[in-house]
Structures are given as C-alpha cells and as structure tokens.
Design an enzyme around this catalytic site. Sequence first.
Site, PDB file in Angstrom:
ATOM      1  N   GLU A 141      15.487   8.155   8.641  1.00 24.98           N
ATOM      2  CA  GLU A 141      16.203   7.034   9.256  1.00 24.98           C
ATOM      3  C   GLU A 141      17.615   6.904   8.697  1.00 24.98           C
ATOM      4  O   GLU A 141      17.797   6.811   7.480  1.00 24.98           O
ATOM      5  CB  GLU A 141      15.442   5.729   8.987  1.00 24.98           C
ATOM      6  CG  GLU A 141      16.129   4.489   9.528  1.00 24.98           C
ATOM      7  CD  GLU A 141      15.404   3.211   9.160  1.00 24.98           C
ATOM      8  OE1 GLU A 141      15.664   2.186   9.808  1.00 24.98           O
ATOM      9  OE2 GLU A 141      14.584   3.236   8.211  1.00 24.98           O
ATOM     10  N   GLU A 238      12.259  -5.657  14.035  1.00 20.66           N
ATOM     11  CA  GLU A 238      12.406  -5.682  12.579  1.00 20.66           C
ATOM     12  C   GLU A 238      13.639  -6.507  12.253  1.00 20.66           C
ATOM     13  O   GLU A 238      14.716  -5.971  11.996  1.00 20.66           O
ATOM     14  CB  GLU A 238      12.531  -4.267  12.007  1.00 20.66           C
ATOM     15  CG  GLU A 238      12.496  -4.249  10.480  1.00 20.66           C
ATOM     16  CD  GLU A 238      12.829  -2.888   9.886  1.00 20.66           C
ATOM     17  OE1 GLU A 238      12.027  -2.399   9.080  1.00 20.66           O
ATOM     18  OE2 GLU A 238      13.888  -2.332  10.228  1.00 20.66           O
TER      19      GLU A 238
END
Length: 262
Positions: A141, A238
């Site tokens: 990520e 998130e």
Amino acid sequence: MPRFSVNISMMFTELPFLDRSAAAAAAGFTGVDIQFPYAFPAAQLAEQAEAADVSIVLINAPGGDQSRREPGIACQPNRKEEFREGIEIACEYAQILQCPRVNILAGRVGRNPEANRATLIDNLEYGSDMLARINAQALVEPINGNDVPGYFIQTTADAVACINHVRRENLKLQFDIYHRQVSEGNVIDALTQFALHIGHIQFADAPGRHQPGTGVIKFSEIFKKIDEIGYSGWVGAEYIPTHNTVDSLDWSRDWSSSTRQS
C-alpha cells in the site's frame, strides 16, 4: 454497486473492540477490515465474526511497535528476522480468521534508500510466498507522506513497480483513495490505469480523513468508476468519523439508494 466493508479498528470505536463486528453487521455491512488484530486471540475474533455473520476481509501483517505507531518494517534491513516472524503470525491469524488478504506495510525510509528497496523486495517475495501457501493475497500500500512522513512507498506507481519486480501472482495493490488523493490526486485516472493490479480498495475523504461528504473527493463518481473497471472485491471504509460511526454512514445509505434507482 461496490461491495462495502468497514474498518473496525478506526470505526465503531465508541464500542469495545469485540463488539464492533456485531455493530458493523447491524449497520448493514457483511465484511470488516482489521488493521492489527494481534491483541486478541485469533479464535476469539473468529468467533465474534461468525456470531455477527460478517467476513474478516483484510488484516495488516505485524508492523513493528504499535505503541509507538510504527508504520511497518518491511523495508528496514536490520529487521528482516522480525518481519519474517510477523509474517508467520499473520499467516496463522489469516487461516483462523479465514481472511484472504494481508497488507504488508513498508515502513519509513532510512539512510540508504537502495538498501530499503532491496529489503522491501526481498520481504515482499517472502511474504507473498508464505501467504500463497494458505491461498491468501499479499498487498502493498502507498501511504501519503503528510500523514506518515518518510514513508517509503508514497505513490501508486512506486507500489506497482515493486509488484512488477516481485512477480508473484498473489501480490496485489492496496489502493487507498484517501492516500492517493493526498499524495497525487487524479483518483479516477489511477483506478483506470492500475485496475489490473488492485486487490483491495479503501477510502476516506480528504482533507481530514473523515467520512464522504466532509472533503473534496467526489465519491459518487469514484464508486461508479470502481464498477466500470470491473473491480469485484471489497471497498473498505477506513475513516475517522466526525461524531459517532452510525451517524457518519449516510454515504452508504445514499449510494445504495441511488444504485437501486438506477
């Protein structure tokens, strides 16, 4: 319509952690993300998820000392043994939780970026191979340098370059819409450009990292683009709710309503 999950490490924090899977289910979600599940026995988390009838769809591999908020260690040459021990733990948890994705966090750059990159590549190879044994994906990520100064992988292209170098079928991109917007912008173009690499998507609005509607990101366009590129995986909320989590979920109700009417 995207298939939404919710990150119970950042959301439903009004509740004790072990009550959050049930709260997510009550709010209409069938999948949950967990950043670091390791404070609880895996069997206990699996039991709570099963009771709530939700799937745990993503966890992070251990990423260093969380009391100091370390953002991963996978690029740090002097911590390869610690990283590999962490991958073994992540594999154990992923198996018990029946979780098909594990995010590997690169960590901060050191004095020798070439050594950082070589270490990250080596660890991504190792982590991908270990996770392949349990039929799970490894993810890498990009994280923006404003929130995490010095993070080693800050752009989507850098992450994809690592994926292409490692050449493991189960190594994919974790595409976080918030981090992309802060680092580079052009979220829709990036979704199109890197669609074949994406293994998981997460989102928050920017600036602020709160729920959709609090910043500048046009989520209606982005969610439509996610459908258009043929992505069928989970899209994980998130974010940090501005008040309580349930009151922050208008985006999910609005999007579900608009897609039913279209």
